[in-house]
Design a protein around this motif. Structure first.
Motif, PDB file in Angstrom:
ATOM      1  N   GLN A  62       0.701  -1.254   0.031  1.00  0.00           N
ATOM      2  CA  GLN A  62      -0.123   0.220   0.120  1.00  0.00           C
ATOM      3  C   GLN A  62       0.885   1.225  -0.081  1.00  0.00           C
ATOM      4  OE1 GLN A  62      -0.481  -2.607   1.918  1.00  0.00           O
ATOM      5  NE2 GLN A  62      -2.215  -3.295   1.611  1.00  0.00           N
ATOM      6  N   ASP A  63       1.762   0.958   0.853  1.00  0.00           N
ATOM      7  CA  ASP A  63       2.659   2.202   1.003  1.00  0.00           C
ATOM      8  C   ASP A  63       3.417   2.618  -0.426  1.00  0.00           C
ATOM      9  OD1 ASP A  63       4.154   4.394   2.094  1.00  0.00           O
ATOM     10  OD2 ASP A  63       5.703   3.180   2.794  1.00  0.00           O
ATOM     11  N   LEU A  64       3.953   1.867  -1.000  1.00  0.00           N
ATOM     12  CA  LEU A  64       4.573   2.096  -2.478  1.00  0.00           C
ATOM     13  C   LEU A  64       3.636   1.836  -3.460  1.00  0.00           C
ATOM     14  CD1 LEU A  64       7.809  -0.429  -1.909  1.00  0.00           C
ATOM     15  CD2 LEU A  64       7.598   2.150  -1.435  1.00  0.00           C
ATOM     16  N   ASN A  65       2.454   1.546  -3.288  1.00  0.00           N
ATOM     17  CA  ASN A  65       1.489   1.486  -4.398  1.00  0.00           C
ATOM     18  C   ASN A  65       2.188   0.469  -5.418  1.00  0.00           C
ATOM     19  OD1 ASN A  65       0.473   2.863  -7.470  1.00  0.00           O
ATOM     20  ND2 ASN A  65      -1.038   1.813  -6.054  1.00  0.00           N
ATOM     21  N   TYR A  66       2.665  -0.646  -4.744  1.00  0.00           N
ATOM     22  CA  TYR A  66       3.395  -1.658  -5.827  1.00  0.00           C
ATOM     23  C   TYR A  66       3.362  -2.957  -4.834  1.00  0.00           C
ATOM     24  CZ  TYR A  66       6.685  -3.447  -9.298  1.00  0.00           C
ATOM     25  OH  TYR A  66       7.161  -3.897 -10.463  1.00  0.00           O
ATOM     26  N   ASN A  67       2.824  -3.800  -5.649  1.00  0.00           N
ATOM     27  CA  ASN A  67       2.415  -5.190  -5.021  1.00  0.00           C
ATOM     28  C   ASN A  67       3.669  -6.031  -4.785  1.00  0.00           C
ATOM     29  OD1 ASN A  67       1.609  -7.502  -4.009  1.00  0.00           O
ATOM     30  ND2 ASN A  67       0.223  -8.213  -5.333  1.00  0.00           N
ATOM     31  N   VAL A  68       4.200  -6.089  -3.438  1.00  0.00           N
ATOM     32  CA  VAL A  68       5.196  -6.805  -3.234  1.00  0.00           C
ATOM     33  C   VAL A  68       5.050  -8.177  -2.657  1.00  0.00           C
ATOM     34  CG1 VAL A  68       6.688  -4.548  -2.516  1.00  0.00           C
ATOM     35  CG2 VAL A  68       5.552  -6.157  -0.677  1.00  0.00           C
ATOM     36  N   MET A  69       4.001  -8.400  -2.590  1.00  0.00           N
ATOM     37  CA  MET A  69       3.355 -10.222  -2.590  1.00  0.00           C
ATOM     38  C   MET A  69       3.787 -10.267  -1.320  1.00  0.00           C
ATOM     39  SD  MET A  69       4.030 -11.357  -6.339  1.00  0.00           S
ATOM     40  CE  MET A  69       3.414 -12.801  -6.318  1.00  0.00           C
ATOM     41  N   GLY A  86       7.243 -14.850   6.977  1.00  0.00           N
ATOM     42  CA  GLY A  86       6.841 -15.493   5.717  1.00  0.00           C
ATOM     43  C   GLY A  86       7.641 -15.033   4.641  1.00  0.00           C
ATOM     44  N   THR A  87       7.180 -14.445   3.384  1.00  0.00           N
ATOM     45  CA  THR A  87       7.909 -14.315   2.403  1.00  0.00           C
ATOM     46  C   THR A  87       7.744 -13.329   1.699  1.00  0.00           C
ATOM     47  OG1 THR A  87       6.511 -15.783   0.918  1.00  0.00           O
ATOM     48  CG2 THR A  87       8.871 -16.882   1.897  1.00  0.00           C
ATOM     49  N   ALA A  88       8.056 -12.550   0.526  1.00  0.00           N
ATOM     50  CA  ALA A  88       7.794 -11.423  -0.325  1.00  0.00           C
ATOM     51  C   ALA A  88       8.492 -11.861  -1.730  1.00  0.00           C
ATOM     52  CB  ALA A  88       7.933 -10.184   0.072  1.00  0.00           C
ATOM     53  N   ARG A  89       7.825 -10.953  -2.572  1.00  0.00           N
ATOM     54  CA  ARG A  89       8.570 -11.144  -3.996  1.00  0.00           C
ATOM     55  C   ARG A  89       9.602 -10.080  -4.008  1.00  0.00           C
ATOM     56  NH1 ARG A  89       7.267 -10.714  -9.918  1.00  0.00           N
ATOM     57  NH2 ARG A  89       9.581 -11.006 -10.553  1.00  0.00           N
ATOM     58  N   HIS A  90      10.945 -10.710  -4.144  1.00  0.00           N
ATOM     59  CA  HIS A  90      12.307  -9.950  -3.899  1.00  0.00           C
ATOM     60  C   HIS A  90      12.409  -9.083  -4.979  1.00  0.00           C
ATOM     61  CE1 HIS A  90      13.243 -12.912  -6.812  1.00  0.00           C
ATOM     62  NE2 HIS A  90      14.018 -13.606  -6.144  1.00  0.00           N
ATOM     63  N   ALA A 122      21.638 -21.004  -3.683  1.00  0.00           N
ATOM     64  CA  ALA A 122      19.946 -21.388  -3.615  1.00  0.00           C
ATOM     65  C   ALA A 122      19.667 -21.887  -4.664  1.00  0.00           C
ATOM     66  CB  ALA A 122      19.071 -20.270  -3.423  1.00  0.00           C
ATOM     67  N   LEU A 123      18.542 -22.709  -4.759  1.00  0.00           N
ATOM     68  CA  LEU A 123      18.010 -23.497  -6.045  1.00  0.00           C
ATOM     69  C   LEU A 123      16.497 -23.633  -6.014  1.00  0.00           C
ATOM     70  CD1 LEU A 123      18.077 -27.142  -5.565  1.00  0.00           C
ATOM     71  CD2 LEU A 123      19.563 -25.879  -4.035  1.00  0.00           C
ATOM     72  N   VAL A 124      15.906 -23.746  -6.982  1.00  0.00           N
ATOM     73  CA  VAL A 124      14.509 -24.183  -6.928  1.00  0.00           C
ATOM     74  C   VAL A 124      14.279 -25.566  -7.683  1.00  0.00           C
ATOM     75  CG1 VAL A 124      13.857 -21.895  -6.718  1.00  0.00           C
ATOM     76  CG2 VAL A 124      13.645 -22.750  -8.964  1.00  0.00           C
ATOM     77  N   SER A 125      13.333 -26.274  -7.324  1.00  0.00           N
ATOM     78  CA  SER A 125      12.695 -27.482  -8.184  1.00  0.00           C
ATOM     79  C   SER A 125      11.965 -26.949  -9.248  1.00  0.00           C
ATOM     80  CB  SER A 125      12.114 -28.324  -7.181  1.00  0.00           C
ATOM     81  OG  SER A 125      10.874 -27.880  -6.780  1.00  0.00           O
ATOM     82  N   GLU A 126      11.589 -28.031  -9.955  1.00  0.00           N
ATOM     83  CA  GLU A 126      10.500 -27.876 -11.013  1.00  0.00           C
ATOM     84  C   GLU A 126       9.264 -27.452 -10.152  1.00  0.00           C
ATOM     85  OE1 GLU A 126       9.467 -31.611 -12.760  1.00  0.00           O
ATOM     86  OE2 GLU A 126      10.377 -32.506 -11.041  1.00  0.00           O
ATOM     87  N   PRO A 127       8.129 -26.867 -10.646  1.00  0.00           N
ATOM     88  CA  PRO A 127       7.038 -26.490  -9.873  1.00  0.00           C
ATOM     89  C   PRO A 127       6.046 -27.592  -9.860  1.00  0.00           C
ATOM     90  CG  PRO A 127       7.107 -25.651 -12.216  1.00  0.00           C
ATOM     91  CD  PRO A 127       8.614 -26.275 -12.080  1.00  0.00           C
ATOM     92  N   ILE A 128       5.618 -27.749  -8.646  1.00  0.00           N
ATOM     93  CA  ILE A 128       4.603 -28.924  -8.072  1.00  0.00           C
ATOM     94  C   ILE A 128       3.464 -28.173  -7.666  1.00  0.00           C
ATOM     95  CG2 ILE A 128       6.168 -30.749  -8.173  1.00  0.00           C
ATOM     96  CD1 ILE A 128       6.220 -30.169  -5.139  1.00  0.00           C
ATOM     97  N   LYS A 129       2.332 -28.951  -7.350  1.00  0.00           N
ATOM     98  CA  LYS A 129       1.170 -28.581  -6.770  1.00  0.00           C
ATOM     99  C   LYS A 129       1.316 -28.167  -5.374  1.00  0.00           C
ATOM    100  CE  LYS A 129      -2.185 -30.259  -9.666  1.00  0.00           C
ATOM    101  NZ  LYS A 129      -3.058 -31.330  -9.984  1.00  0.00           N
ATOM    102  N   PRO A 130       0.378 -27.151  -5.039  1.00  0.00           N
ATOM    103  CA  PRO A 130       0.806 -26.719  -3.549  1.00  0.00           C
ATOM    104  C   PRO A 130       0.939 -27.977  -2.450  1.00  0.00           C
ATOM    105  CG  PRO A 130      -0.929 -25.514  -4.634  1.00  0.00           C
ATOM    106  CD  PRO A 130      -0.685 -26.460  -5.423  1.00  0.00           C
ATOM    107  N   ASP A 143       4.846 -19.165  -5.084  1.00  0.00           N
ATOM    108  CA  ASP A 143       3.645 -18.933  -5.826  1.00  0.00           C
ATOM    109  C   ASP A 143       3.467 -19.886  -7.161  1.00  0.00           C
ATOM    110  OD1 ASP A 143       3.111 -17.474  -3.602  1.00  0.00           O
ATOM    111  OD2 ASP A 143       3.265 -15.614  -4.544  1.00  0.00           O
ATOM    112  N   LYS A 144       4.799 -19.866  -7.826  1.00  0.00           N
ATOM    113  CA  LYS A 144       4.698 -20.670  -9.162  1.00  0.00           C
ATOM    114  C   LYS A 144       4.832 -22.318  -8.720  1.00  0.00           C
ATOM    115  CE  LYS A 144       8.164 -18.242 -10.597  1.00  0.00           C
ATOM    116  NZ  LYS A 144       9.141 -17.694 -11.581  1.00  0.00           N
ATOM    117  N   GLY A 145       4.843 -22.574  -7.386  1.00  0.00           N
ATOM    118  CA  GLY A 145       5.022 -24.032  -7.219  1.00  0.00           C
ATOM    119  C   GLY A 145       6.168 -24.821  -6.782  1.00  0.00           C
ATOM    120  N   GLU A 146       7.237 -23.844  -7.435  1.00  0.00           N
ATOM    121  CA  GLU A 146       8.732 -24.449  -7.003  1.00  0.00           C
ATOM    122  C   GLU A 146       8.895 -24.465  -5.688  1.00  0.00           C
ATOM    123  OE1 GLU A 146      10.170 -20.767  -8.993  1.00  0.00           O
ATOM    124  OE2 GLU A 146      10.277 -21.558 -10.936  1.00  0.00           O
ATOM    125  N   MET A 147       9.802 -25.556  -5.293  1.00  0.00           N
ATOM    126  CA  MET A 147      10.226 -25.626  -3.982  1.00  0.00           C
ATOM    127  C   MET A 147      11.613 -25.023  -3.987  1.00  0.00           C
ATOM    128  SD  MET A 147       7.816 -27.512  -3.003  1.00  0.00           S
ATOM    129  CE  MET A 147       8.289 -27.587  -1.208  1.00  0.00           C
TER     130      MET A 147
END
Ligand SMILES: Cc1cc2nc3c(=O)[nH]c(=O)nc-3n(C[C@H](O)[C@H](O)[C@H](O)COP(=O)(O)OP(=O)(O)OC[C@H]3O[C@@H](n4cnc5c(N)ncnc54)[C@H](O)[C@@H]3O)c2cc1C
Ligand SMILES: [Zn+2]
Lengths: 415, 107
Positions: free
Chosen positions: A105-112, A179-183, A260-268, A287-291
């Motif tokens: 809200q503060d930045l008017n930008y969705n940092v998720m 939690g997390t946010a979109r870097h 760091a690494l991510v896996s292929e995306p899987i269901k939640p 959010d894309k499903g990657e671990m």
């Protein structure tokens, strides 16, 4: 700046998205600024943002040698928490976490920002005692955390294996508002807001020297020419030693790779962040499903943004024991960043031997979570020339005085 | 994968066989020294982007400490030498200068 809103999306949808404007300007450098910030990572951009927002200083340039957010800010695994042991840490990390709650809200930008909760597993009796102690400390500091038993861990994270052969899960420190946010969005949101205040973000511009006269900084030399300033803030994470050498002082910092690494995306399958510090691994699901997986830092000085394979192997080996269901996932991407490590694993927000030059560094493996609080405190330090309550304990003099803010034991490894 | 040759047993050891030990050739300051010198010895590091002199232990091999000259930007190893050396030996300096003509020496 046109504001982002549901209405704006509808309007642009109706005209083939032809009306979106650039999120930030790409200006040519001015001859002089009130403040120059070196480094357009999250911490540099947040410093500039709060200089403008809280202190009315808007004649500011943020100078970046690559692209904004391309350093550790765009390479981290985005864990946000504030369950630290020492009071000065709890204060600045909790300030940051609470600012994250309303940052979009503060930045008017969705940092998720996603306060999905962070579990730090206790897998040895030593760790149980350590996290009980942290939970007590957090109560006194006003940080909401709780020590929970293995049944609650299983309830929060059903895919976990509590009875691993080497390190069974004995309990956990639980911070429900972590939690997390979109870097990238954090960097982009601050950059857009800074640009909107009239600040210049100069990308593809490397600082190559720091000009000085009479114990003060007069400006910087860059690959796009010399730029003068009244005050300088150095906020370059892994490159802090390089900039300090340009400025003529040394830092209690060493630069090493963190991977760091991510896996292929899987269901939640997992809606909390789990950190396992004894076995050097942590995991969350994007959010894309990657671990999203990270571990401990590498051991030797390194500026290559590449790490050693055996560290990743150790991390994955430990996590397969903790989460057996990931054993057959494929790896999708793997990368590294150069992190700035201090001896007490706490950051430096400090004056320097040069009167009008300030430094913000040493966030090491865990500074993403701190970006808003760090920018807030750093802006105050730069604007007033003296540290405020958030930054007072984080000065360089703490090493000389022996006033360490020791988070190396309590916080485990990388985070 | 980083490979360093242990100057004692002569093995070209993979980094999984070795333990890094930080900056080499630190000058020790103890009781009686100034606060500044002691702080510098304990905490301040060169941390260069380029040629770095550092300590390693052949921990999963002969167990001995040795020193190495290595580039932190390319991970190229210029040479290794025994730990009982207070300054980098001439042969190592020559090897570095041959490959990094602009190198200004240890800061
Ligand atoms: C793999 C990995 C995982 C991580 N996971 C987490 C996590 O889960 N949670 C967490 O809280 N933290 C995490 N971190 C740490 C976090 O990423 C950092 O602490 C934080 O992003 C540092 O931000 P910064 O703005 O200080 O640095 P950076 O984002 O690195 O920005 C510094 C900028 O300075 C620029 N620069 C350098 N030299 C110059 C120069 N001479 N001239 C101009 N510009 C220059 C660089 O190009 C860079 O863009 C992780 C880090 C890594 C590498
Ligand atoms: Zn050996």
């Amino acid at each position: 700046m046109k504001r982002y809103s549901a209405f704006a999306i509808a309007r642009e949808a109706a005209r083939w998205h032809m009306g979106w404007e650039r999120a930030w300007r790409s200006p040519t450098p001015k001859a002089k600024y009130d403040v120059i910030v070196i480094g357009a990572g999250g911490h540099g951009l947040a410093t500039a943002y709060y200089l403008g927002k809280n202190h009315g200083i808007r004649n500011v340039a943020v100078i970046e040698k690559g692209w904004l957010g391309g350093g550790n800010t765009g390479r981290n695994t985005t864990i946000i928490r504030s369950n630290y042991l020492q009071d000065p840490s709890a204060a600045i990390y909790e300030k940051a976490r609470s600012l994250y709650e309303t940052l979009s809200q503060d930045l008017n930008y969705n940092v998720m920002f996603s306060p999905r909760g962070v579990l730090m597993l206790a897998q040895t009796h030593h760790e149980v005692r350590g996290y009980l102690r942290t939970a007590h400390a957090n109560k006194l500091q006003g940080v909401a955390t709780e020590y929970i038993g293995p049944e609650k861990v299983k309830e929060l994270c059903p895919i976990i294996n509590l009875d691993g052969p080497r390190y069974p899960v004995l309990g956990a420190l639980w911070q429900p508002r972590g939690g997390t946010a979109r870097h990238d969005a954090v960097a982009w949101g601050y950059a857009r807001a800074c640009s909107d205040m009239g600040m210049d973000i100069l990308q593809q511009t490397e600082v190559t020297a720091i000009r000085q006269a009479g114990g003060k900084v007069t400006g910087v030399e860059t690959t796009k020419g010399a730029i003068a300033c009244d005050k300088l803030a150095i906020v370059v994470a892994g490159h802090s030693g390089v900039l300090a050498e340009m400025a003529g002082f040394r830092l209690p910092i060493e630069s090493v790779a963190l991977q760091a690494l991510v896996s292929e995306p899987i269901k939640p399958c997992m809606d909390v962040v789990v950190m396992a510090n004894t076995v050097h691994g942590y995991m969350s699901q994007s959010d894309k499903g990657e671990m999203v997986i990270g571990g401990g830092a590498d051991g030797y000085n390194n500026y290559t943004q590449r790490g050693s394979f055996h560290h990743v192997e150790e991390t994955v080996r430990a996590l397969v024991e903790t989460f057996p269901m990931i054993s057959r996932l494929k790896m999708l991407r793997w990368w590294g960043g150069i992190v700035d490590m201090t001896g007490d694993r706490s950051p430096i927000l400090s004056k320097t031997p040069l009167g009008n030059c300030f430094i913000n560094c040493g966030w090491g493996t865990g500074g993403f979570k701190a970006i808003p609080g760090s920018g807030w405190g750093m802006a105050e330090l730069v604007a007033r020339g003296e540290p405020g309550p958030l930054t007072a304990e984080f000065g360089l003099d703490r090493f000389r005085e022996g006033r360490f803010i020791d988070e190396s034991v309590a916080a485990g490894v990388a985070h | 994968m980083l490979i360093l040759t242990c100057p004692y047993c002569g093995l070209a050891a993979d980094e999984t066989e070795l333990s890094p030990g930080g900056e080499a050739h630190l000058k020790r300051f103890g009781p009686g020294s100034s606060d500044d010198a002691f702080t510098g010895y304990l905490f301040h590091r060169e941390n260069p982007r380029g040629v770095h002199f550092e300590r390693w232990r052949h921990s999963n091999g002969c167990g001995k400490w040795f020193l190495a000259a290595r580039c932190t930007v390319t991970l190229e190893v210029f040479g290794t030498y025994p730990a009982q050396t207070t300054e980098p030996p001439a042969a190592i300096l020559d090897a570095i200068r041959a490959k990094r003509p602009d190198w200004e020496g240890r800061a």
